[in-house]
Design a protein around this motif. Structure first.
Motif, PDB file in Angstrom:
ATOM      1  N   GLU A 163       0.829  -1.205   0.000  1.00  0.00           N
ATOM      2  CA  GLU A 163       0.000   0.000   0.000  1.00  0.00           C
ATOM      3  C   GLU A 163       0.869   1.263   0.000  1.00  0.00           C
ATOM      4  O   GLU A 163       0.628   2.207  -0.756  1.00  0.00           O
ATOM      5  CB  GLU A 163      -0.890  -0.036   1.248  1.00  0.00           C
ATOM      6  CG  GLU A 163      -1.993   0.958   1.299  1.00  0.00           C
ATOM      7  CD  GLU A 163      -2.859   0.751   2.538  1.00  0.00           C
ATOM      8  OE1 GLU A 163      -3.305   1.776   3.082  1.00  0.00           O
ATOM      9  OE2 GLU A 163      -3.088  -0.405   2.965  1.00  0.00           O
ATOM     10  N   LEU A 164       1.896   1.272   0.839  1.00  0.00           N
ATOM     11  CA  LEU A 164       2.787   2.427   0.920  1.00  0.00           C
ATOM     12  C   LEU A 164       3.566   2.617  -0.372  1.00  0.00           C
ATOM     13  O   LEU A 164       3.720   3.740  -0.860  1.00  0.00           O
ATOM     14  CB  LEU A 164       3.748   2.273   2.112  1.00  0.00           C
ATOM     15  CG  LEU A 164       4.717   3.423   2.361  1.00  0.00           C
ATOM     16  CD1 LEU A 164       3.981   4.734   2.589  1.00  0.00           C
ATOM     17  CD2 LEU A 164       5.614   3.086   3.544  1.00  0.00           C
ATOM     18  N   LEU A 165       4.048   1.525  -0.953  1.00  0.00           N
ATOM     19  CA  LEU A 165       4.783   1.610  -2.208  1.00  0.00           C
ATOM     20  C   LEU A 165       3.900   2.168  -3.321  1.00  0.00           C
ATOM     21  O   LEU A 165       4.315   3.067  -4.065  1.00  0.00           O
ATOM     22  CB  LEU A 165       5.333   0.231  -2.593  1.00  0.00           C
ATOM     23  CG  LEU A 165       6.101   0.153  -3.907  1.00  0.00           C
ATOM     24  CD1 LEU A 165       7.323   1.063  -3.892  1.00  0.00           C
ATOM     25  CD2 LEU A 165       6.508  -1.283  -4.188  1.00  0.00           C
ATOM     26  N   ALA A 166       2.689   1.670  -3.433  1.00  0.00           N
ATOM     27  CA  ALA A 166       1.779   2.159  -4.477  1.00  0.00           C
ATOM     28  C   ALA A 166       1.502   3.651  -4.304  1.00  0.00           C
ATOM     29  O   ALA A 166       1.546   4.418  -5.273  1.00  0.00           O
ATOM     30  CB  ALA A 166       0.474   1.364  -4.450  1.00  0.00           C
ATOM     31  N   ALA A 167       1.246   4.078  -3.077  1.00  0.00           N
ATOM     32  CA  ALA A 167       0.968   5.498  -2.822  1.00  0.00           C
ATOM     33  C   ALA A 167       2.192   6.350  -3.124  1.00  0.00           C
ATOM     34  O   ALA A 167       2.078   7.430  -3.710  1.00  0.00           O
ATOM     35  CB  ALA A 167       0.529   5.690  -1.373  1.00  0.00           C
ATOM     36  N   THR A 168       3.358   5.876  -2.744  1.00  0.00           N
ATOM     37  CA  THR A 168       4.597   6.627  -2.967  1.00  0.00           C
ATOM     38  C   THR A 168       4.887   6.737  -4.456  1.00  0.00           C
ATOM     39  O   THR A 168       5.279   7.813  -4.930  1.00  0.00           O
ATOM     40  CB  THR A 168       5.760   5.941  -2.228  1.00  0.00           C
ATOM     41  OG1 THR A 168       5.433   5.869  -0.846  1.00  0.00           O
ATOM     42  CG2 THR A 168       7.052   6.719  -2.404  1.00  0.00           C
ATOM     43  N   GLU A 169       4.693   5.656  -5.199  1.00  0.00           N
ATOM     44  CA  GLU A 169       4.946   5.700  -6.633  1.00  0.00           C
ATOM     45  C   GLU A 169       3.934   6.612  -7.333  1.00  0.00           C
ATOM     46  O   GLU A 169       4.293   7.317  -8.262  1.00  0.00           O
ATOM     47  CB  GLU A 169       4.941   4.290  -7.217  1.00  0.00           C
ATOM     48  CG  GLU A 169       6.191   3.528  -6.820  1.00  0.00           C
ATOM     49  CD  GLU A 169       6.239   2.091  -7.322  1.00  0.00           C
ATOM     50  OE1 GLU A 169       5.173   1.553  -7.716  1.00  0.00           O
ATOM     51  OE2 GLU A 169       7.335   1.521  -7.321  1.00  0.00           O
ATOM     52  N   ARG A 170       2.671   6.607  -6.890  1.00  0.00           N
ATOM     53  CA  ARG A 170       1.665   7.519  -7.475  1.00  0.00           C
ATOM     54  C   ARG A 170       2.052   8.960  -7.209  1.00  0.00           C
ATOM     55  O   ARG A 170       1.901   9.811  -8.074  1.00  0.00           O
ATOM     56  CB  ARG A 170       0.290   7.237  -6.884  1.00  0.00           C
ATOM     57  CG  ARG A 170      -0.489   6.144  -7.564  1.00  0.00           C
ATOM     58  CD  ARG A 170      -1.954   6.149  -7.154  1.00  0.00           C
ATOM     59  NE  ARG A 170      -2.188   6.192  -5.720  1.00  0.00           N
ATOM     60  CZ  ARG A 170      -2.232   5.130  -4.922  1.00  0.00           C
ATOM     61  NH1 ARG A 170      -2.060   3.918  -5.414  1.00  0.00           N
ATOM     62  NH2 ARG A 170      -2.460   5.259  -3.631  1.00  0.00           N
TER      63      ARG A 170
END
Length: 174
Positions: A163-170
């Motif tokens: 979840e954190l990775l997806a948000a950070t990449e977005r």
């Protein structure tokens, strides 16, 4: 396994955060606490993985090339460009790895039958056997490290990191 009642052991990140709290109590160090631990964990596990792969005569970078070919499925063949794109390497960086792995007999380069200017990179039988053993050794290291959390907490951590990775990449997208 610790419970919420037991005091937690302090780690080096706690010491850094405490120092900042003394000199700059106005700072919100929550991000530092998370990412400091993520960075230290990545470094520690990277070292463990490097040692696991060294037993097979390969580095982490060379493991990545062999593993990418293995994951491609039979006939375990990709172009150098596909490998470079998957591994986010320059063609120069890829060439050095391919040269070393080819000299070791773990892969071979051959002309691409569909593009006379192109090449194909294919795992050899020896490369296939080696990567299958090396991936097992690497996964054993990761499993051993995760055992400290137990299955449910390890799954929860994986979900939170996804979840954190997806948000950070977005957030990083232009």
């Amino acid at each position: 396994m610790s419970t919420s009642q037991e005091p937690r052991a302090k780690d080096p990140i706690d010491a850094i955060v405490e120092q900042w709290a003394r000199v700059r109590p106005d700072l919100d160090t929550a991000g530092m606490e998370v990412f400091g631990r993520v960075f230290r964990l990545a470094r520690a596990m990277g070292d463990r993985m490097e040692k696991a792969y060294a037993r097979y005569g390969i580095s982490r970078g060379e493991f990545d090339v062999l593993a990418t070919l293995r994951r491609a499925g039979e006939p375990y063949t990709l172009s150098p460009r596909e490998l470079s794109g998957t591994l986010m390497l320059t063609t120069g960086g890829m060439t050095g790895r391919l040269d070393k792995l080819e000299r070791a007999g773990l892969l071979r380069r051959s002309p691409d039958p569909h593009d006379r200017r192109g090449l194909q990179v294919t795992l050899t039988e020896e490369g296939l056997e080696l990567i299958d053993r090396a991936v097992g050794a690497g996964l054993a290291e990761q499993t051993e490290a995760l055992a400290a959390l137990g299955g449910e907490r390890a799954a929860q951590l994986s979900s939170l990191l996804r979840e954190l990775l997806a948000a950070t990449e977005r957030q990083g997208m232009p």
